[in-house]
Design a protein around this motif. Structure first.
Motif, PDB file in Angstrom:
ATOM      1  N   GLY A 189       0.814  -1.207   0.000  1.00  0.00           N
ATOM      2  CA  GLY A 189       0.000   0.000   0.000  1.00  0.00           C
ATOM      3  C   GLY A 189       0.849   1.258   0.000  1.00  0.00           C
ATOM      4  O   GLY A 189       0.674   2.143  -0.830  1.00  0.00           O
TER       5      GLY A 189
ATOM      6  N   SER B  54       3.069   8.119   3.623  1.00  0.00           N
ATOM      7  CA  SER B  54       3.619   6.760   3.527  1.00  0.00           C
ATOM      8  C   SER B  54       5.049   6.732   4.041  1.00  0.00           C
ATOM      9  O   SER B  54       5.422   5.856   4.824  1.00  0.00           O
ATOM     10  CB  SER B  54       3.626   6.273   2.079  1.00  0.00           C
ATOM     11  OG  SER B  54       2.343   6.025   1.639  1.00  0.00           O
TER      12      SER B  54
ATOM     13  N   TRP C 289      -3.908   6.248   4.618  1.00  0.00           N
ATOM     14  CA  TRP C 289      -5.181   5.651   4.182  1.00  0.00           C
ATOM     15  C   TRP C 289      -6.232   6.741   4.006  1.00  0.00           C
ATOM     16  O   TRP C 289      -6.953   6.760   3.011  1.00  0.00           O
ATOM     17  CB  TRP C 289      -5.659   4.597   5.193  1.00  0.00           C
ATOM     18  CG  TRP C 289      -6.872   3.857   4.715  1.00  0.00           C
ATOM     19  CD1 TRP C 289      -6.877   2.740   3.929  1.00  0.00           C
ATOM     20  CD2 TRP C 289      -8.246   4.194   4.963  1.00  0.00           C
ATOM     21  NE1 TRP C 289      -8.165   2.363   3.668  1.00  0.00           N
ATOM     22  CE2 TRP C 289      -9.028   3.230   4.280  1.00  0.00           C
ATOM     23  CE3 TRP C 289      -8.891   5.198   5.668  1.00  0.00           C
ATOM     24  CZ2 TRP C 289     -10.421   3.246   4.315  1.00  0.00           C
ATOM     25  CZ3 TRP C 289     -10.268   5.222   5.684  1.00  0.00           C
ATOM     26  CH2 TRP C 289     -11.024   4.251   5.023  1.00  0.00           C
TER      27      TRP C 289
ATOM     28  N   THR D 106      -7.815   7.694   0.477  1.00  0.00           N
ATOM     29  CA  THR D 106      -9.260   7.636   0.265  1.00  0.00           C
ATOM     30  C   THR D 106      -9.740   8.942  -0.362  1.00  0.00           C
ATOM     31  O   THR D 106     -10.542   8.930  -1.315  1.00  0.00           O
ATOM     32  CB  THR D 106      -9.993   7.399   1.593  1.00  0.00           C
ATOM     33  OG1 THR D 106      -9.371   6.304   2.261  1.00  0.00           O
ATOM     34  CG2 THR D 106     -11.450   7.077   1.363  1.00  0.00           C
TER      35      THR D 106
ATOM     36  N   LEU E 171      -3.415  -1.144   1.225  1.00  0.00           N
ATOM     37  CA  LEU E 171      -3.315  -0.428   2.494  1.00  0.00           C
ATOM     38  C   LEU E 171      -4.451  -0.851   3.427  1.00  0.00           C
ATOM     39  O   LEU E 171      -4.238  -1.119   4.609  1.00  0.00           O
ATOM     40  CB  LEU E 171      -3.378   1.076   2.218  1.00  0.00           C
ATOM     41  CG  LEU E 171      -2.717   2.032   3.193  1.00  0.00           C
ATOM     42  CD1 LEU E 171      -1.284   1.629   3.445  1.00  0.00           C
ATOM     43  CD2 LEU E 171      -2.765   3.442   2.638  1.00  0.00           C
ATOM     44  N   THR E 172      -5.656  -0.922   2.865  1.00  0.00           N
ATOM     45  CA  THR E 172      -6.801  -1.339   3.667  1.00  0.00           C
ATOM     46  C   THR E 172      -6.577  -2.742   4.228  1.00  0.00           C
ATOM     47  O   THR E 172      -6.746  -2.982   5.425  1.00  0.00           O
ATOM     48  CB  THR E 172      -8.086  -1.327   2.820  1.00  0.00           C
ATOM     49  OG1 THR E 172      -8.162  -0.100   2.109  1.00  0.00           O
ATOM     50  CG2 THR E 172      -9.318  -1.486   3.676  1.00  0.00           C
TER      51      THR E 172
ATOM     52  N   SER F  42      -0.197   4.329   9.701  1.00  0.00           N
ATOM     53  CA  SER F  42      -0.763   3.676   8.520  1.00  0.00           C
ATOM     54  C   SER F  42      -2.145   4.236   8.195  1.00  0.00           C
ATOM     55  O   SER F  42      -2.595   4.163   7.059  1.00  0.00           O
ATOM     56  CB  SER F  42      -0.851   2.168   8.736  1.00  0.00           C
ATOM     57  OG  SER F  42      -1.720   1.881   9.814  1.00  0.00           O
TER      58      SER F  42
ATOM     59  N   TRP G 237      -4.591   1.631  -2.370  1.00  0.00           N
ATOM     60  CA  TRP G 237      -5.607   1.791  -1.329  1.00  0.00           C
ATOM     61  C   TRP G 237      -6.116   0.431  -0.853  1.00  0.00           C
ATOM     62  O   TRP G 237      -6.301   0.204   0.347  1.00  0.00           O
ATOM     63  CB  TRP G 237      -6.744   2.641  -1.891  1.00  0.00           C
ATOM     64  CG  TRP G 237      -7.857   2.900  -0.936  1.00  0.00           C
ATOM     65  CD1 TRP G 237      -7.918   3.890  -0.015  1.00  0.00           C
ATOM     66  CD2 TRP G 237      -9.069   2.160  -0.819  1.00  0.00           C
ATOM     67  NE1 TRP G 237      -9.099   3.817   0.675  1.00  0.00           N
ATOM     68  CE2 TRP G 237      -9.827   2.755   0.203  1.00  0.00           C
ATOM     69  CE3 TRP G 237      -9.593   1.053  -1.470  1.00  0.00           C
ATOM     70  CZ2 TRP G 237     -11.076   2.283   0.587  1.00  0.00           C
ATOM     71  CZ3 TRP G 237     -10.837   0.577  -1.088  1.00  0.00           C
ATOM     72  CH2 TRP G 237     -11.563   1.197  -0.074  1.00  0.00           C
TER      73      TRP G 237
END
Lengths: 166, 664
Positions: free
Chosen positions: B179, B286, B252, B256, B218-219, B248, B215
């Protein structure tokens, strides 16, 4: 006025609206943040600071240090565990009581962070013992405190001899 | 020998990254096709050598070569195979190698799939990607060489922290890194677009799959981490607002926002500079996230050893990347032409409000995370900002965001009719109000926020279904027509529906578990019992168990309904406490009984002597809703990713811009 001029005006207006809303939201968020912060900031003290700053009852804070060797004892009252131990930074130490089961990582001679406040007798009554876990099994505040008090160098030599090799 | 080879491969990869960073960029500026063409082979080669370096380290782990410092410090010959492999990325040096390998992989993917991109854009993207890579290679080689040898080779390694020996944690870092690194591609695209001075709908289409991919990873990464915390740490929680979790969560939130603002660029050719800025911020978070975990500058459950040399390098690197890209943005962003206009009530506005609140939320998390650092640096006060802060701020800040989620998808582009939407949502609004009132009634005397949140969650759930229903004209057209419309729905709109629906399901879970969790603990002998919620737990027996690299005590606990006259099924639970051979610490393996109504989580502590044991239990209402919700969200992301129109590298500039003219 040309069509393009009109468009530019509308664009400026839109940008202004957007800016105003953004500022309003940010302002509200900032207010919210500040008022929420007041209640949820926990100061961190080591035993020396408790003595130096003369911390009395009524103030919630986090205490960190090493659990002194052979200081831990617990007894059970009607299914509830009552624990006593001493937290030290090598310089000063503070007696702690805690009701309930301790986290797995709680050991004599290891680092600990507890949240709570002092009582009238100068004993730290913990409402929570934090289950910190960490590559070196030591919370950072405790490391900093121990370094400051000169206790760290001794500990480090015992626990991580390999780190020195490179 | 293998370790030295690995080190050598790493240096080779650095060399190729330098070539990839310099020549395509010069080539793009001079219009030299030959120099631009150098980008692809360099990207492939860089990935090849970083992969070899990674494999070399993995091999050294597998054969437990304790002459390599990292392995001696983090591995153990008795460790199960899976954890020997996951040990590769379970520490600072190895995780950096892992990171940079993914970075090179994504660079190679841009080179391969980006064949449809304009030559100069691709060359610049590859160059920026390689610049980030160079920073990482140098960081590794200068301060954190994973292949460093030990002079005195120990017979046995230190072992991996037993808490980290869990399947959840085998896969948590790789997904998180995918991610983080995926956002590097978006960043490279943004920087390349700034240099080119051109952002258009086609650009948004190229960037969209990368954003979505990052994304989704990452999720998954975040959820795996919180799933691990829930099952492994045994304190009954799944999110603690720990600095590393926040690290983290910030990218995110921004990713988003980016995902949504890129839609506006694509469909309406506007919000361009904002989108570029988001892309820069997302990747900056990040990097910050990676380094917060790795540097130990902030106290955290994950903190790794601090090292001033590393800290300085990190600071300089962050300043260069973030400062440099923001400076470029400031200089070049006015080159981007502003696009179409829209009314205050429109899909664009909805997406803009969404962006506003997501960004503010990210800023709040950033502030809360950095506050202890700042107060220590400026005032010498050591402090921590607790979960109550984040919970309070988030529960208020998220209300307007979710309300926007309720309305946004129903709004038309450019100018929308709010009355019509209100009418359409009437039933959903009614039911949501009812749900809130019922919750308030059932929990009367408790806090009021959870009831409001349940109402909002139900509202969003129904609204997202309603939106799908009106798109397929359910009950307005013959049923057969609706079904054929349903089949023809583009996958990207399925993505939105599932994403929002899953978010609502997860939201309800969050509300339930954070508002109404109950906890009980008791020290018990055999045959004694305790109650929690509607359950009665009886300690039947405690037996010793031997595992591959640990020994354990296992509690045998029977669970039955609290009221004897109530006939519910009773069942057994088997929580364990494990003591590992290689480390002097124990871990708890709680036993969790999951139902839709809630999780019963039972943990056995250490022996208290005289045959007595501490038992802790939690009842967490609707916990499973959160996991289900996140699975639906991820599924939505994957389906959207498979949309043919957006497949990585598919769209062409001409085709794309022609399509946009006809877009609704």
């Amino acid at each position: 006025m040309t069509k393009i001029g009109l468009k530019a005006g509308a664009r400026k207006k839109r940008r202004l609206y957007f800016l105003l809303t953004s500022i309003a939201v940010l302002g509200l968020a900032a207010l919210l943040v500040l008022s929420a912060l007041e209640d949820s900031i926990r100061l961190f003290y080591d035993p020396t600071e408790i003595v130096e700053k003369n911390i009395g009852p009524g103030q919630n804070f986090r205490l960190g240090g090493l659990v002194e060797e052979e200081s831990f004892e617990s007894r059970e009252v009607a299914g509830i565990l009552i624990n006593h131990f001493v937290v030290t930074d090598g310089n000063e130490s503070v007696a702690v009581t805690y009701e309930g089961l301790l986290p797995d990582l709680f050991r004599e001679g290891q680092g600990v962070v507890a949240e709570g406040s002092m009582n009238e007798d100068g004993v730290f009554v913990a409402s929570e013992v934090l289950a910190k876990h960490d590559e070196t099994y030591m919370p950072k505040e405790v490391v900093d405190s121990l370094k400051k008090r000169g206790e760290w160098q001794r500990k480090a030599a015992e626990t991580h001899p390999q780190d020195k090799a490179l | 020998m293998i370790a030295e080879l690995g080190h050598y491969f790493l240096v080779l990869a650095l060399g190729l990254a330098v070539i990839q960073a310099i020549f395509p960029m010069i080539g793009a500026a001079r219009g030299s096709a030959r120099m631009m063409m150098l980008g692809q082979p360099a990207a492939y080669g860089q990935f090849f050598f970083s992969l070899l370096a990674f494999l070399a380290l993995t091999y050294s782990y597998l054969i437990s070569d304790f002459s390599v410092a990292v392995i001696a410090r983090n591995s153990h010959s008795l460790k199960p195979l899976l954890y020997k492999i996951s040990g590769v990325w379970g520490n600072h040096e190895g995780s950096l190698l892992f990171w940079v390998m993914f970075l090179a992989l994504f660079g190679a993917m841009v080179a391969y799939f980006g064949r449809g991109l304009p030559k100069s854009l691709r060359a610049r993207v590859l160059s920026v990607q390689a610049m980030v890579g160079v920073g990482f290679y140098l960081f590794m080689l200068i301060t954190s060489n994973p292949f460093g040898r030990l002079a005195d080779v120990p017979f046995e390694g230190n072992g991996l922290n037993p808490l980290l020996q869990d399947p959840g944690l085998v896969f948590h870092p790789p997904f998180l890194y995918l991610g983080y690194v995926g956002l590097s591609v978006v960043f490279s695209f943004a920087i390349a677009a700034l240099i080119e001075g051109r952002v258009d709908p086609a650009w948004a289409r190229w960037v969209r799959p990368w954003t979505l991919l990052a994304w989704v990873f990452l999720t998954i990464g975040i959820v795996l981490g919180s799933w691990w915390a829930y099952y492994e740490l045994g304190w009954g929680g799944w999110w603690a607002w720990d600095p590393v979790e926040n690290a983290s969560f910030m990218p995110w939130l921004v990713a988003t926002a980016l995902l949504h603002s890129a839609i506006v660029v694509e469909k309406r050719d506007t919000l361009k500079s904002w989108t570029i800025l988001l892309a820069i911020i997302a990747f900056s978070f990040s990097l910050l996230g990676t380094f917060i975990v790795r540097s130990g500058i902030i106290t955290s459950v994950h903190a790794f050893a601090t090292d001033p040399e590393r800290g300085l390098y990190i600071l300089v690197f962050l300043a260069l990347v973030i400062g440099g890209s923001l400076l470029l943005f400031a200089i070049r962003s006015d080159k981007l032409q502003a696009g179409g206009l829209f009314a205050p009530i429109s899909r664009e506005s909805g997406l803009m409000i969404n962006n506003l609140f997501l960004s503010v939320a990210a800023a709040v998390v950033l502030y809360g995370t950095m506050h202890p650092l700042l107060s220590d640096a400026f005032f010498g006060v050591k402090s921590s900002v607790g979960a109550p802060f984040f919970n309070l701020v988030f529960s208020l800040l998220m209300i307007p965001l979710v309300v926007t989620m309720v309305y946004g998808p129903h709004l038309k582009w450019k100018r929308a009719d709010i009355k019509g939407v209100n009418q359409r949502l009437m039933a959903a609004t009614g039911i949501a109000l009812l749900a809130a009132l019922m919750t308030f009634y059932v929990t009367y005397g408790g806090a009021i926020m959870p009831a409001i949140w349940i109402g909002i969650g139900v509202w969003l759930l129904l609204s997202s279904l309603q939106e799908l229903a009106s798109r397929i004209k359910l009950f307005q057209a013959p049923f057969k027509d609706s079904m054929s419309r349903l089949r023809r729905q583009p996958r990207s709109s399925w993505g939105m529906t599932l994403g929002h629906f899953g978010f609502a399901v997860g939201l309800l879970g969050i509300v339930g578990t954070s508002a109404w969790t109950i906890e009980a603990q008791k020290v018990m002998g055999l045959g004694e019992d305790m109650t929690i919620g509607d359950y009665r737990l009886t300690l039947k027996d405690v037996i010793p168990v031997a595992g591959p690299n640990y020994t354990a005590v296992r509690g045998i606990i029977s669970v039955s309904p609290k009221n004897a006259e109530k006939t519910g099924e009773s069942f057994m639970a088997y929580p364990e406490t494990r003591t590992y051979v290689s480390s002097p610490i124990t871990t708890t393996e709680g036993d969790v009984k999951t139902t839709m109504a809630g999780d019963l989580f039972i943990v056995i502590g250490e022996s208290q002597g005289q045959g007595r044991w501490g038992i802790r239990a939690y009842y967490k209402p609707m916990q499973v809703w959160f996991w289900i919700g996140t699975i639906i969200v991820v599924l939505g992301g994957l389906i959207s990713l498979s949309d043919r129109r957006y497949r990585i590298g598919t769209p062409q500039r001409q085709k794309a811009s022609r399509k946009v003219k006809h877009a609704p």
